[in-house]
Design an enzyme around this catalytic site. Structure first.
Site, PDB file in Angstrom:
ATOM      1  N   TYR A 201       0.842  -1.200   0.000  1.00  0.00           N
ATOM      2  CA  TYR A 201       0.000   0.000   0.000  1.00  0.00           C
ATOM      3  C   TYR A 201       0.877   1.251   0.000  1.00  0.00           C
ATOM      4  CZ  TYR A 201      -3.445  -3.433   1.454  1.00  0.00           C
ATOM      5  OH  TYR A 201      -4.247  -4.528   1.508  1.00  0.00           O
TER       6      TYR A 201
ATOM      7  N   ASN B 274     -13.064  -1.338  -3.229  1.00  0.00           N
ATOM      8  CA  ASN B 274     -12.894  -1.890  -4.565  1.00  0.00           C
ATOM      9  C   ASN B 274     -14.169  -2.180  -5.353  1.00  0.00           C
ATOM     10  OD1 ASN B 274     -11.865  -2.960  -6.816  1.00  0.00           O
ATOM     11  ND2 ASN B 274     -10.768  -4.633  -5.848  1.00  0.00           N
TER      12      ASN B 274
ATOM     13  N   CYS C  74      -6.974  -6.773  -5.989  1.00  0.00           N
ATOM     14  CA  CYS C  74      -6.549  -6.137  -4.751  1.00  0.00           C
ATOM     15  C   CYS C  74      -5.881  -7.121  -3.800  1.00  0.00           C
ATOM     16  CB  CYS C  74      -7.740  -5.478  -4.066  1.00  0.00           C
ATOM     17  SG  CYS C  74      -9.192  -6.512  -3.953  1.00  0.00           S
ATOM     18  N   HIS C  75      -5.998  -8.401  -4.087  1.00  0.00           N
ATOM     19  CA  HIS C  75      -5.367  -9.390  -3.200  1.00  0.00           C
ATOM     20  C   HIS C  75      -3.850  -9.433  -3.402  1.00  0.00           C
ATOM     21  CE1 HIS C  75      -6.123 -11.564  -6.983  1.00  0.00           C
ATOM     22  NE2 HIS C  75      -4.966 -12.135  -6.720  1.00  0.00           N
TER      23      HIS C  75
ATOM     24  N   GLU D 122      -1.219 -18.299  -7.104  1.00  0.00           N
ATOM     25  CA  GLU D 122      -0.517 -17.578  -8.173  1.00  0.00           C
ATOM     26  C   GLU D 122       0.991 -17.776  -8.121  1.00  0.00           C
ATOM     27  OE1 GLU D 122      -1.820 -13.592  -7.994  1.00  0.00           O
ATOM     28  OE2 GLU D 122      -3.784 -14.031  -8.814  1.00  0.00           O
TER      29      GLU D 122
END
Length: 110
Positions: free
Chosen positions: A27, A50, A58-59, A87
């Site tokens: 952030y 969001n 946003c994760h 991921e």
DNA sequence: AGCGCGGCTTTTC
DNA sequence: CGAAAAGCCGCGC
């Protein structure tokens, strides 16, 4: 909200969309990228609201210390873990290795 | 290591 | 339209 001009939130989402799969950012970095080093909280507030959960991953945004922070999406913070792990991001004890997965090669100007 | 305060934008009354 | 509350933080003490 939908200002005619590119507002802060607009840029936040834009940068977040640039994060490639398997990488993460913080952030604080996003805030600095936008010219507001102290707007980390604002960024969190924005990502939390969001309005584009599909377009904006946003994760892939974590705290500056490597912890995931929070998540207002479905399933809560747990989902964030699953998504990142899915991921390719390795998470150690609720933490991400920013030294290896931190992405900060954002495009200077859209 | 834990607590508190500061700084910022968006949203809602 | 104006003011007030809130929020997935950051950093210092």
């Amino acid at each position: 909200m939908r200002p005619t001009t590119k507002s802060f939130s607009q840029l936040v989402y834009d940068l977040t969309k640039q994060i490639p799969k398997g990488k993460v950012t913080t952030y604080g970095i996003l805030a600095r990228r936008l010219g507001r080093p102290k707007a980390g909280r604002a960024v969190g507030r924005i990502l939390g609201a969001n309005p584009h959960p599909i377009v904006v991953p946003c994760h892939r945004v974590v705290k500056s210390d490597g912890t995931l922070g929070g998540y207002s999406g479905r399933g809560g913070i747990r989902t964030k873990f699953e998504l990142l792990g899915h991921e390719g991001v390795e998470i150690r004890n609720d933490r991400v290795d920013l030294s290896k997965f931190l992405f900060k090669d954002f495009k200077a100007k859209p």
